[in-house]
Scaffold this motif. Sequence first.
Motif, short mmCIF file in Angstrom:
data_model
loop_
_atom_site.label_atom_id
_atom_site.label_comp_id
_atom_site.label_asym_id
_atom_site.label_seq_id
_atom_site.Cartn_x
_atom_site.Cartn_y
_atom_site.Cartn_z
N PHE A 226 -3.20 -5.29 -3.56
CA PHE A 226 -2.10 -5.99 -2.91
C PHE A 226 -1.67 -5.26 -1.65
N SER A 227 -1.14 -6.02 -0.70
CA SER A 227 -0.51 -5.44 0.48
C SER A 227 0.47 -6.45 1.05
N ASP A 228 1.49 -5.94 1.70
CA ASP A 228 2.39 -6.79 2.47
C ASP A 228 1.89 -6.83 3.91
N SER A 229 2.07 -7.96 4.56
CA SER A 229 1.68 -8.09 5.96
C SER A 229 2.80 -7.52 6.83
N GLY B 125 -1.19 2.00 -9.14
CA GLY B 125 -0.41 2.67 -8.10
C GLY B 125 0.17 1.68 -7.11
N ILE B 126 1.27 2.10 -6.50
CA ILE B 126 1.90 1.33 -5.42
C ILE B 126 2.30 2.34 -4.35
N ASN C 202 6.79 -9.51 -0.31
CA ASN C 202 7.12 -9.56 -1.74
C ASN C 202 5.94 -9.11 -2.62
N ALA C 203 5.10 -8.24 -2.09
CA ALA C 203 3.95 -7.75 -2.86
C ALA C 203 4.39 -6.99 -4.11
N ARG C 204 5.44 -6.21 -4.01
CA ARG C 204 5.91 -5.45 -5.17
C ARG C 204 6.32 -6.40 -6.31
N GLU C 205 7.04 -7.47 -5.95
CA GLU C 205 7.41 -8.47 -6.94
C GLU C 205 6.16 -9.10 -7.56
N HIS D 239 -0.37 -0.52 -0.07
CA HIS D 239 -1.49 -0.72 -1.00
C HIS D 239 -0.97 -0.68 -2.44
N GLY D 240 -1.26 -1.73 -3.18
CA GLY D 240 -0.94 -1.78 -4.60
C GLY D 240 -2.21 -2.05 -5.38
#
Length: 143
Positions: free
Chosen positions: A69-72, A32-33, A14-17, A57-58
Amino acid sequence: MSISLNPYLMFAGNAREAIHFYEKALGGKVIGIMAFGDMPANPEYPIADNMKDRVMHGHLQIGESHLMFSDSFDEAPFQVTDAVQIAIHPTEETRAKEIFEALADGGQVILPIQKTDWSPMYGIVKDKFGLTFQVNVPGQQPG
């Protein structure tokens, strides 16, 4: 010599959220995302379909500060911990209250935002993602 530090936050899909939540709560700008699926395909390291939309990478800029940010990956679980907390230092009490309330939405107030011996406005909040923030308006420094 110059050096800077910034938190790199990990999420479980849920990194984008989270990026957009902090963009709004902290008044940031998304730099950037990039999703895992945006990378060129590598047959030696195929990306599973369920990972392609996850954030690799966010980057969010808040004033002069940066959050990344990153999702695992599903096979690389992690635990959210209070071992590291993020301190936010708005200079205006009104802005501190707005940030605190935005972070508390769906989260948990640990210490209500209030006047303390060291600050005209200080509070601790755990947000809906489990991250803990200290909101602190800098007080008058002894002169």
